[in-house]
Design a protein around this motif. Sequence first.
Motif, short mmCIF file in Angstrom:
data_model
loop_
_atom_site.label_atom_id
_atom_site.label_comp_id
_atom_site.label_asym_id
_atom_site.label_seq_id
_atom_site.Cartn_x
_atom_site.Cartn_y
_atom_site.Cartn_z
N PRO A 93 0.86 -1.18 0.00
CA PRO A 93 0.00 0.00 0.00
C PRO A 93 0.90 1.24 0.00
O PRO A 93 2.13 1.11 0.08
CB PRO A 93 -0.73 -0.12 1.34
CG PRO A 93 0.28 -0.77 2.24
CD PRO A 93 1.10 -1.68 1.36
N SER A 94 0.31 2.41 -0.08
CA SER A 94 1.10 3.62 0.06
C SER A 94 1.72 3.65 1.46
O SER A 94 1.12 3.17 2.43
CB SER A 94 0.22 4.84 -0.17
OG SER A 94 -0.93 4.78 0.64
N ALA A 95 2.93 4.21 1.55
CA ALA A 95 3.71 4.16 2.79
C ALA A 95 3.33 5.31 3.74
O ALA A 95 4.11 6.22 4.00
CB ALA A 95 5.20 4.19 2.49
N ASN A 96 2.10 5.23 4.22
CA ASN A 96 1.62 6.22 5.19
C ASN A 96 0.73 5.49 6.17
O ASN A 96 0.20 4.43 5.86
CB ASN A 96 0.81 7.32 4.48
CG ASN A 96 -0.29 6.74 3.61
OD1 ASN A 96 -0.05 6.33 2.47
ND2 ASN A 96 -1.50 6.67 4.14
N GLU B 216 13.38 2.37 12.33
CA GLU B 216 13.51 0.91 12.28
C GLU B 216 13.30 0.39 10.85
O GLU B 216 13.91 -0.60 10.45
CB GLU B 216 12.41 0.26 13.14
CG GLU B 216 12.51 0.54 14.60
CD GLU B 216 13.44 -0.45 15.28
OE1 GLU B 216 12.98 -1.57 15.53
OE2 GLU B 216 14.61 -0.08 15.50
N LEU B 217 12.41 1.06 10.14
CA LEU B 217 12.03 0.58 8.80
C LEU B 217 13.14 0.89 7.79
O LEU B 217 13.65 2.01 7.74
CB LEU B 217 10.73 1.28 8.36
CG LEU B 217 10.20 0.89 6.98
CD1 LEU B 217 9.62 -0.52 6.99
CD2 LEU B 217 9.14 1.89 6.50
N HIS C 63 2.33 18.23 3.40
CA HIS C 63 3.24 17.82 4.47
C HIS C 63 3.93 19.06 5.08
O HIS C 63 4.06 19.19 6.28
CB HIS C 63 4.34 16.89 3.93
CG HIS C 63 3.92 15.45 3.87
ND1 HIS C 63 3.80 14.66 4.99
CD2 HIS C 63 3.60 14.65 2.83
CE1 HIS C 63 3.43 13.42 4.63
NE2 HIS C 63 3.29 13.40 3.32
N ARG C 64 4.39 19.94 4.20
CA ARG C 64 5.13 21.13 4.66
C ARG C 64 4.23 22.03 5.51
O ARG C 64 4.59 22.42 6.63
CB ARG C 64 5.66 21.90 3.44
CG ARG C 64 6.80 22.82 3.74
CD ARG C 64 7.54 23.28 2.49
NE ARG C 64 6.70 23.42 1.32
CZ ARG C 64 6.78 22.64 0.25
NH1 ARG C 64 7.67 21.67 0.19
NH2 ARG C 64 5.99 22.84 -0.78
N LEU C 65 3.04 22.32 5.03
CA LEU C 65 2.14 23.20 5.78
C LEU C 65 1.66 22.54 7.07
O LEU C 65 1.42 23.21 8.07
CB LEU C 65 0.96 23.64 4.91
CG LEU C 65 1.14 25.00 4.22
CD1 LEU C 65 2.40 25.03 3.38
CD2 LEU C 65 -0.06 25.37 3.37
N GLU D 265 9.90 7.87 6.77
CA GLU D 265 10.58 7.70 8.05
C GLU D 265 9.81 8.41 9.17
O GLU D 265 9.68 7.89 10.28
CB GLU D 265 12.02 8.21 7.99
CG GLU D 265 12.80 7.85 9.23
CD GLU D 265 14.26 8.19 9.10
OE1 GLU D 265 15.09 7.29 9.20
OE2 GLU D 265 14.57 9.38 8.89
N GLU D 266 9.29 9.57 8.85
CA GLU D 266 8.50 10.33 9.83
C GLU D 266 7.29 9.51 10.30
O GLU D 266 6.93 9.52 11.47
CB GLU D 266 8.03 11.62 9.16
CG GLU D 266 7.75 12.77 10.12
CD GLU D 266 7.30 14.00 9.34
OE1 GLU D 266 6.25 14.55 9.71
OE2 GLU D 266 7.98 14.38 8.36
#
Length: 327
Positions: A142-145, A165-166, A289-291, A159-160
């Motif tokens: 799936p998408s990595a979120n 670990e991943l 993400h930035r905002l 990573e956030e």
Amino acid sequence: MIIQADQAGILRAASLLSHGEVVGFPTETVYGLGGNAFNEAAVRKIYALKERPQSNPLICHVASGDKAELAADLSVLTTEQLDFFQQLASRYWPGPLTILLPRRKDLPLVVTAGGGLVGVRVPYHKIASDMLGQINFPVAAPSANKYTKLSAIAASQVEEAFGSELAILDGGLCHVGIESTVVDIKDGISILRSGFVTYEDLHENFGDAVRVGGVDAASSPGQHKIHYAPRTPLNIRDGVFKKPTENAGLIVISGTASELDLKNYSVVETLSPKGDLVESASKLYDSLHRLDRLALDFIDVEPCLKTGIGAAIMDRLRRAAANFLKE
Ligand code: TXA
Ligand code: MG
């Protein structure tokens, strides 16, 4: 831990996958959280890490179109379905199109959430393609979120979400920046999730065989009302809007911001001043993400037309905003 995606890094990621580990990897659309689709424990680990309910199936990624049968059973397709499959595959693969196909009988049911169909995708991204080329099993990803949260288009965003670990292969920014289009070919071509491959493009090639399959939760369980959401309240400006507080952000999807907007908002991002929606799509998640990191009171979005890739952009924004709708 972020791994440099040189030859050694790609081999390492492939080896981790072969040993039942879960790996973050770049594709042209968004980062994926991948595991060997034939290793049930690896697949369960993906659901657990993502905190996704097991009722929501995973896409299988393979290196090339002729590897689709690693996950799917093409022998049970009708002649017409096979024809649609072959035409779609030759036209859009490798690339951001996921095709739902009958699952191979030996594919663990946890991948498809118990269903008879499996989503298959051949990514265009060189790193994903090289990694998949090293192995002979499909990679469920799936998408990595985290479940319902913003998709990741940079290794640091993965990573956030999942911590150090991943193992994450670093491919820089994903250049498409919005998820693949998901279609089924049961009866014509139905678009279950809009994405980079547009309705208009499919219609040009397949005419009236193409339908927008709607957002029927039963046919595509991932189409939850709330999805792709930042932590900061998000609001789509549809004509009428309130004057923002001191501490609000604005994202203009297409075109430039007005003088008034520049004055009223503490931060304004324009995704494509020249109005190119493909450019807007590629920058959307990064901007959110930035905002989202700025502790704003809310983020307003100036919408775009729902034509072409604008349909996918507005679909994601509508879901991202659904959390914060006032009754
Ligand atoms: O671009 C993409 O598709 C990315 C990259 C990593 O490939 N992947 C991605 O996966 O977005 P995910 O799991 O976040 O979204 C896949 C969507 C979900 O809405 C899911 O419900 C739907 O596809 N889907 C997957 N398999 C399905 C199936 N067998 N039947 C119906 N819907 C399916
Ligand atoms: Mg997703």
